[in-house]
Design an enzyme around this catalytic site. Sequence first.
Site, PDB file in Angstrom:
ATOM      1  N   VAL A  12       0.830  -1.202   0.000  1.00  0.00           N
ATOM      2  CA  VAL A  12       0.000   0.000   0.000  1.00  0.00           C
ATOM      3  C   VAL A  12       0.865   1.252   0.000  1.00  0.00           C
ATOM      4  O   VAL A  12       0.591   2.220  -0.720  1.00  0.00           O
ATOM      5  CB  VAL A  12      -0.954   0.001   1.211  1.00  0.00           C
ATOM      6  CG1 VAL A  12      -1.684   1.340   1.332  1.00  0.00           C
ATOM      7  CG2 VAL A  12      -1.967  -1.132   1.083  1.00  0.00           C
ATOM      8  N   TYR A 124      -2.804 -11.787  14.497  1.00  0.00           N
ATOM      9  CA  TYR A 124      -2.698 -10.653  13.580  1.00  0.00           C
ATOM     10  C   TYR A 124      -3.926  -9.760  13.717  1.00  0.00           C
ATOM     11  O   TYR A 124      -3.811  -8.538  13.882  1.00  0.00           O
ATOM     12  CB  TYR A 124      -2.547 -11.156  12.144  1.00  0.00           C
ATOM     13  CG  TYR A 124      -2.729 -10.073  11.094  1.00  0.00           C
ATOM     14  CD1 TYR A 124      -1.781  -9.073  10.926  1.00  0.00           C
ATOM     15  CD2 TYR A 124      -3.860 -10.062  10.277  1.00  0.00           C
ATOM     16  CE1 TYR A 124      -1.948  -8.085   9.966  1.00  0.00           C
ATOM     17  CE2 TYR A 124      -4.034  -9.084   9.322  1.00  0.00           C
ATOM     18  CZ  TYR A 124      -3.076  -8.102   9.166  1.00  0.00           C
ATOM     19  OH  TYR A 124      -3.254  -7.120   8.220  1.00  0.00           O
TER      20      TYR A 124
END
Length: 299
Positions: A12, A124
Amino acid sequence: MRVLVLGAGGQVGVEVAEFLPSVAEVVALTRSELDITDRAALEATLRVYNPEVIINAAAFTAVDLAEQEFERAQLVNAVAVGWLADHAAETGALLVHYSTDYVFDGLKAGLYTECDEPNPLNFYGVTKLEGERLVVASGCRHVIFRTSWVIGRTGQNFARTILRMAAQRDSLSVVSDQLGAPTSAALVARATFDVLKAWARDAGWPDGIYHLAPRGETNWYVVAVELLSLAQARGTRLRAGPGAVRPILSACYPTAAVRPKNSRLDTAKVAEWLSFDLPNWRDDFSAVAGDIVGKARVE
């Protein structure tokens, strides 16, 4: 407008850093240039650049590895994010942060909205949720994008893994019972660009969490077939073509971290603020897949 992009070497971050110079004075730092878990270095960098907007694309994204390295994942995805949020709250800066569909357990029958209660299945997801909550609790101006199945032109991702395996094996087995939509890093960057354009006009988006993904839904098996069909059509050498991909259940492909079966995100909220219509997942994926296939052929 001074913008600091952190994690500029990731999927990103690369896209965001390329999008923004037309509307902002951008400083983009990769992990090798600034480790956000080094608090002293982070605070010194923030003092030097004094950004009006902080874009945090830095993250510990190795989902399975996070099961073993929880403290490291928590430091990157939560603790350091809290430091950024506190700085933004003190200076009045806007913090743009990226989160994940993995904050949900995937048990809902329909699309997940921003109001649904998170319940992550893996470490996560736990750390990403903690990071979200630290941002909100800080009181800083913020936009948090929850995305699903991010795939960028650079870095390691599902598409690159499938291409590599298809070049080495005669057949592939890919899970077909996890529903969601692959989201290109370019789409995430484009939405971030919209946020900054609004911020520059003093017409910023309301603070909060926004679900960001293309329209429609699919599963990883279909994504793999689409990718290999494109690669085959472009003359990529494959041992396993699209016809050699076999759908399997998640139970037949155990991983260290449990994945949610339903990663479908309701994007009605973000659609109200974007300057463009969200694309269908096939169109969004085809664009980034084409870049990945082209680069793989050159390599």
